[in-house]
Design a protein around this motif. Structure first.
Motif, short mmCIF file in Angstrom:
data_model
loop_
_atom_site.label_atom_id
_atom_site.label_comp_id
_atom_site.label_asym_id
_atom_site.label_seq_id
_atom_site.Cartn_x
_atom_site.Cartn_y
_atom_site.Cartn_z
N ALA A 250 0.84 -1.02 -0.22
CA ALA A 250 -0.03 -0.07 -0.04
C ALA A 250 0.80 1.01 -0.06
O ALA A 250 -0.28 2.26 -0.24
CB ALA A 250 -1.11 -0.08 1.16
N LEU A 251 1.86 0.91 0.42
CA LEU A 251 3.53 1.81 0.39
C LEU A 251 3.06 3.60 1.33
O LEU A 251 3.49 4.73 1.13
CB LEU A 251 3.66 2.98 -0.96
CG LEU A 251 3.95 1.48 -2.23
CD1 LEU A 251 3.80 2.28 -3.27
CD2 LEU A 251 5.24 0.91 -2.07
N GLY A 252 2.26 2.99 2.07
CA GLY A 252 1.98 3.81 3.06
C GLY A 252 0.74 3.38 4.62
O GLY A 252 0.12 1.65 4.33
N ALA A 253 0.89 3.92 6.04
CA ALA A 253 -0.02 3.74 6.62
C ALA A 253 -1.01 4.42 6.59
O ALA A 253 -1.58 5.45 7.09
CB ALA A 253 0.56 4.09 8.06
N SER A 254 -2.05 2.69 5.77
CA SER A 254 -2.94 3.71 5.21
C SER A 254 -4.71 2.55 5.87
O SER A 254 -3.82 1.40 5.80
CB SER A 254 -2.92 3.61 4.03
OG SER A 254 -3.26 2.74 2.93
N PRO A 255 -5.52 3.10 5.29
CA PRO A 255 -6.92 1.67 5.74
C PRO A 255 -6.73 0.89 4.35
O PRO A 255 -7.00 -0.47 4.82
CB PRO A 255 -8.07 2.44 5.11
CG PRO A 255 -7.50 3.92 5.47
CD PRO A 255 -6.16 3.95 5.66
N LEU A 256 -5.12 0.76 3.27
CA LEU A 256 -5.36 0.32 2.27
C LEU A 256 -4.95 -1.10 2.91
O LEU A 256 -4.63 -2.35 2.97
CB LEU A 256 -5.07 0.87 0.61
CG LEU A 256 -4.73 -0.57 -0.44
CD1 LEU A 256 -5.92 -1.36 -0.34
CD2 LEU A 256 -4.13 0.61 -1.37
N ALA A 257 -3.62 -0.41 3.47
CA ALA A 257 -3.11 -1.95 4.02
C ALA A 257 -3.02 -2.53 5.20
O ALA A 257 -3.46 -2.87 4.79
CB ALA A 257 -1.31 -0.71 4.99
N ALA A 258 -4.43 -1.76 5.91
CA ALA A 258 -5.08 -2.91 7.33
C ALA A 258 -5.80 -4.02 6.43
O ALA A 258 -5.95 -4.90 5.74
CB ALA A 258 -5.70 -1.83 7.73
N VAL A 259 -6.75 -3.06 5.49
CA VAL A 259 -7.29 -3.94 4.27
C VAL A 259 -6.72 -5.31 4.01
O VAL A 259 -6.49 -6.41 3.90
CB VAL A 259 -7.74 -3.88 2.80
CG1 VAL A 259 -8.44 -4.65 2.08
CG2 VAL A 259 -9.00 -2.75 3.39
N ALA A 260 -5.59 -5.63 3.26
CA ALA A 260 -4.44 -5.92 2.46
C ALA A 260 -4.07 -6.36 3.67
O ALA A 260 -3.22 -7.93 3.58
CB ALA A 260 -3.44 -4.68 1.86
N LEU A 261 -3.85 -6.07 5.24
CA LEU A 261 -3.05 -7.40 6.21
C LEU A 261 -3.84 -8.10 6.55
O LEU A 261 -3.80 -9.23 7.14
CB LEU A 261 -2.33 -6.29 7.45
CG LEU A 261 -2.35 -7.57 8.72
CD1 LEU A 261 -1.56 -6.09 9.04
CD2 LEU A 261 -3.04 -7.65 9.15
N ALA A 262 -5.25 -7.96 6.20
CA ALA A 262 -6.67 -8.62 7.01
C ALA A 262 -6.83 -10.04 5.70
O ALA A 262 -7.11 -11.22 6.23
CB ALA A 262 -7.53 -8.38 7.14
N THR A 263 -6.82 -9.27 4.70
CA THR A 263 -7.13 -10.31 2.99
C THR A 263 -5.54 -11.68 3.44
O THR A 263 -6.15 -12.27 2.94
CB THR A 263 -7.27 -9.55 1.83
OG1 THR A 263 -5.83 -9.17 1.84
CG2 THR A 263 -8.60 -9.10 1.47
N THR A 264 -4.86 -10.84 3.34
CA THR A 264 -3.52 -11.80 3.47
C THR A 264 -3.55 -12.79 4.79
O THR A 264 -3.37 -13.75 3.74
CB THR A 264 -2.26 -11.06 3.71
OG1 THR A 264 -2.24 -10.23 2.45
CG2 THR A 264 -0.74 -11.73 3.36
N THR A 265 -4.19 -12.64 5.85
CA THR A 265 -3.62 -13.71 6.41
C THR A 265 -5.56 -14.88 6.70
O THR A 265 -4.94 -15.63 7.06
CB THR A 265 -4.04 -12.94 7.95
OG1 THR A 265 -3.14 -14.09 9.11
CG2 THR A 265 -5.21 -12.19 9.18
N THR A 266 -6.09 -14.01 6.21
CA THR A 266 -6.87 -14.67 6.06
C THR A 266 -7.49 -16.28 4.90
O THR A 266 -8.17 -17.05 4.47
CB THR A 266 -8.39 -13.23 5.65
OG1 THR A 266 -8.90 -12.67 6.37
CG2 THR A 266 -9.38 -14.21 4.91
#
Length: 436
Positions: A250-266
């Motif tokens: 996401a190239l930053g500390a953003s809501p998109l980074a949080a989504v990517a983290l969640a989809t990754t572990t899921t």
């Protein structure tokens, strides 16, 4: 002559380091850096780097005991050779001024020039360019390391070094430029690859298949994993580092980074569970190896989609990828293809499944960049899916044919296959003079 070539290379690099010191002025005070984004990307860079030692454990635990050190070193040496290449001209090839959308101008950031004067990457305007460069370096490091599982236990180490360099030069750098540079050929097509489905996993997967075919079968058919505990440790390190791999993209500390983290572990969890249940359905015992391999397949598959799909669809991606890769692993065992650690069925096929399912499940509500293409097939739009499918076919052909050519070139420079005696003794002793 060959004996002194490595020393000559070191001397050349030393001379370049004196000739191009890259001493620049401090960033202009008007540069709009964001300290939160910088902090997250520093952490993400470290997270992605730890994936390579994680991969070393993951692969090292799967091979025979006499080949553990060699297999692990094949991963770790990529941290050395790719970093030096990246600093000299590799970053320029991947992200330098575009030459016809195919490759970067090697002089753009030669010897990291222009890194300390407030420059930024267009897609990451809140972090220093040097941080973006070091983050992307970690992707370039792990990609050739992924290939090593396909030819484990039978490749000469010196020849491997030549192949790694050529693979980066002619396969990885063009794909990174085409996919992630705004003027890249695939980027202009509208291909979506959030963190490396095409650039990392498909390229490594197809190169792995090419390597397995080129080097042919091992002389010893029996395969006894040395340390399954290493595999478990490696899986944990890979999963941990993958948060930097995907959420960092996401190239930053953003809501998109949080989504990517969640989809990754899921997706990883869904794939690991599916792999175990699928084995049980066929009358097999639930195994640590199966759990680990399945989870990694889920991590691979979600990589291109992590910042484009919803969390429920990440479950679908994990489940589908695990079933497809499991079936491909089973099929591979009935063929003469000796992909030692099933890199192609897991990484290559996992990456392809992820690329296609990005074209199925991507939606602009998750990531506005999708507006520039269309929503996925699941939402009744076909354009994105066809773009992803076209890219999949093209990248597959390029990576496979290109790897075959590079393997032949490498073999001419330095024979790839170890002798039968060296293979019997084991690569730890024959290639490195070390043992566990």
């Amino acid at each position: 002559m060959k004996r002194y070539l490595p020393f000559a290379i070191i001397i050349l690099i030393l001379v370049l380091s004196f000739a191009f010191p890259s001493v620049e002025v401090a960033p202009h005070p008007d540069t709009k850096y964001d300290t939160g984004d910088i902090a997250w990307m520093l952490v993400s860079t470290a997270l992605v780097l730890i994936m390579t030692p994680g991969l070393a454990f993951f692969y090292g635990g799967m091979v025979n005991k006499k080949n553990v050190i060699s297999t692990m070193l094949q991963s770790l040496i990529c941290m050395v050779i790719i970093t030096v290449t990246w600093v000299v001209f590799g970053f320029s090839l991947s992200f330098g001024k575009s030459i016809h959308g195919i490759i970067g101008d090697p002089s753009t950031y030669f010897m990291m020039k222009g890194m300390m004067d407030g420059a930024v990457w267009p897609g990451a305007p809140t972090i220093p360019l040097v941080l973006f460069a070091m983050y992307q370096l970690k992707f370039a490091i792990i990609t050739p390391a992924l290939i090593t599982g396909a030819f484990a236990e039978r490749i000469r180490f010196n020849s491997y070094l030549v192949f790694v360099f050529l693979f980066f030069l002619f396969i990885y750098a063009p794909l990174a430029h085409c996919t992630w540079h705004p003027d890249g050929f695939l980027a202009k097509m509208g291909v979506l690859d959030f963190a490396g489905g095409t650039v990392v996993h498909m390229s490594a997967g197809w190169a792995a298949l090419a390597s397995a075919l080129f080097l042919k079968r091992r002389n010893e058919a029996n395969h006894a994993p040395a340390r399954i505990t290493y595999v478990i440790i490696g899986t944990g390190l890979l999963w941990f580092g993958w948060f930097g791999f995907n959420a960092g993209s996401a190239l930053g500390a953003s809501p998109l980074a949080a989504v990517a983290l969640a989809t990754t572990t899921t997706a990883a969890s869904a794939a690991g569970l599916t792999w175990v249940f699928f084995d049980m359905l066929r009358g097999r015992k639930p195994s640590a190896m199966g759990t680990c391999i399945g989870s990694v397949v889920g991590l691979v598959a979600i990589t291109p989609a992590a910042g484009f799909v919803s969390i429920p669809h990440a479950l679908s991606i994990g489940i589908i990828s695990a079933i497809v890769s499991n079936l491909l692993v089973e099929w591979r065992t009935r063929t003469s293809i000796d992909d030692t650690l099933d890199v192609f069925p897991c990484h290559g096929v996992g990456g392809m499944v992820g690329m296609l399912l990005t074209g199925v499940f991507a939606h602009q509500n998750v990531n506005p960049i999708v507006k520039n293409v269309s929503n996925g097939l699941f939402f009744g739009e076909t354009k994105l899916f066809m773009v992803q499918l076209t890219a999949l076919v093209g990248v597959s052909a390029f990576a496979f044919v290109g790897s075959i050519i590079l393997l032949k070139v490498t073999d001419l420079i330095s024979p790839l296959r170890v002798s039968m005696e060296d293979e019997t003794v084991g690569l730890d002793i024959s290639q490195h003079g070390e043992k566990l």
